[in-house]
Write a protein that holds these residues in place. Structure first.
Motif, PDB file in Angstrom:
ATOM      1  N   VAL A  21     -81.504 -61.965 -32.359  1.00 37.38           N
ATOM      2  CA  VAL A  21     -81.090 -63.023 -31.450  1.00 37.38           C
ATOM      3  C   VAL A  21     -81.643 -62.697 -30.059  1.00 37.38           C
ATOM      4  O   VAL A  21     -81.456 -61.597 -29.563  1.00 37.38           O
ATOM      5  CB  VAL A  21     -79.546 -63.126 -31.423  1.00 37.38           C
ATOM      6  CG1 VAL A  21     -79.089 -64.225 -30.471  1.00 37.38           C
ATOM      7  CG2 VAL A  21     -79.008 -63.348 -32.807  1.00 37.38           C
ATOM      8  N   PRO A  22     -82.308 -63.651 -29.386  1.00 35.50           N
ATOM      9  CA  PRO A  22     -82.815 -63.392 -28.051  1.00 35.50           C
ATOM     10  C   PRO A  22     -81.678 -63.241 -27.059  1.00 35.50           C
ATOM     11  O   PRO A  22     -80.595 -63.780 -27.260  1.00 35.50           O
ATOM     12  CB  PRO A  22     -83.681 -64.619 -27.724  1.00 35.50           C
ATOM     13  CG  PRO A  22     -83.198 -65.685 -28.634  1.00 35.50           C
ATOM     14  CD  PRO A  22     -82.644 -65.009 -29.855  1.00 35.50           C
ATOM     15  N   PRO A  23     -81.884 -62.496 -25.970  1.00 31.85           N
ATOM     16  CA  PRO A  23     -80.800 -62.320 -24.995  1.00 31.85           C
ATOM     17  C   PRO A  23     -80.464 -63.652 -24.327  1.00 31.85           C
ATOM     18  O   PRO A  23     -81.317 -64.539 -24.200  1.00 31.85           O
ATOM     19  CB  PRO A  23     -81.367 -61.317 -23.986  1.00 31.85           C
ATOM     20  CG  PRO A  23     -82.862 -61.394 -24.150  1.00 31.85           C
ATOM     21  CD  PRO A  23     -83.100 -61.789 -25.573  1.00 31.85           C
ATOM     22  N   ALA A  24     -79.219 -63.790 -23.861  1.00 34.07           N
ATOM     23  CA  ALA A  24     -78.757 -65.020 -23.207  1.00 34.07           C
ATOM     24  C   ALA A  24     -79.460 -65.176 -21.872  1.00 34.07           C
ATOM     25  O   ALA A  24     -79.748 -64.215 -21.168  1.00 34.07           O
ATOM     26  CB  ALA A  24     -77.243 -64.963 -23.009  1.00 34.07           C
ATOM     27  N   ALA A  25     -79.756 -66.438 -21.477  1.00 36.24           N
ATOM     28  CA  ALA A  25     -80.417 -66.724 -20.214  1.00 36.24           C
ATOM     29  C   ALA A  25     -79.480 -66.446 -19.063  1.00 36.24           C
ATOM     30  O   ALA A  25     -78.305 -66.809 -19.102  1.00 36.24           O
ATOM     31  CB  ALA A  25     -80.870 -68.162 -20.193  1.00 36.24           C
ATOM     32  N   SER A  26     -79.975 -65.788 -18.025  1.00 32.82           N
ATOM     33  CA  SER A  26     -79.128 -65.485 -16.863  1.00 32.82           C
ATOM     34  C   SER A  26     -79.100 -66.700 -15.945  1.00 32.82           C
ATOM     35  O   SER A  26     -80.002 -67.515 -15.943  1.00 32.82           O
ATOM     36  CB  SER A  26     -79.639 -64.238 -16.156  1.00 32.82           C
ATOM     37  OG  SER A  26     -80.943 -64.474 -15.708  1.00 32.82           O
ATOM     38  N   ALA A  27     -78.116 -66.753 -15.082  1.00 30.45           N
ATOM     39  CA  ALA A  27     -77.959 -67.852 -14.127  1.00 30.45           C
ATOM     40  C   ALA A  27     -79.020 -67.737 -13.062  1.00 30.45           C
ATOM     41  O   ALA A  27     -79.370 -66.633 -12.618  1.00 30.45           O
ATOM     42  CB  ALA A  27     -76.567 -67.827 -13.503  1.00 30.45           C
TER      43      ALA A  27
END
Length: 98
Positions: free
Chosen positions: A89-95
């Protein structure tokens, strides 16, 4: 007395110099008249000969064929999997930064 000798020498020099002055000679100047009629046009010259075309050069020799490379070895045979599938799973996008 010195002045009278000097004055006499100066007067003699000037009087002799004035006597030997060359006469001015007037040189006649030619005045051009009106232009005459234009002459006939000359004939066109002959065309020169075309040069010879050179011969075509010979074709070079064909190069020799290269060697065939060695065949690689067959890879090792592995055992079949156990049925487990791994999902990355790719890492979550940061704000976004302000």
């Amino acid at each position: 007395m010195n002045h009278s000798i000097l004055l006499t020498a100066l007067l003699a020099t000037l009087s002799l110099g004035a006597c030997e002055r060359p006469a001015v000679v007037a040189v006649p100047v030619a005045v051009p008249g009106p232009a005459g009629p234009q002459g006939a046009t000359g004939e066109t010259g002959n065309t020169g000969n075309t040069g010879y075309t050179g011969s075509t050069g010979s074709t070079g020799a064909t190069g020799s064929t290269g060697y065939t490379g060695a065949t690689g070895s067959t890879g090792a045979t592995g055992r079949p999997g156990t049925g487990t599938t791994v999902i990355v799973v790719p890492p979550a996008a940061s704000a976004p930064a302000n």
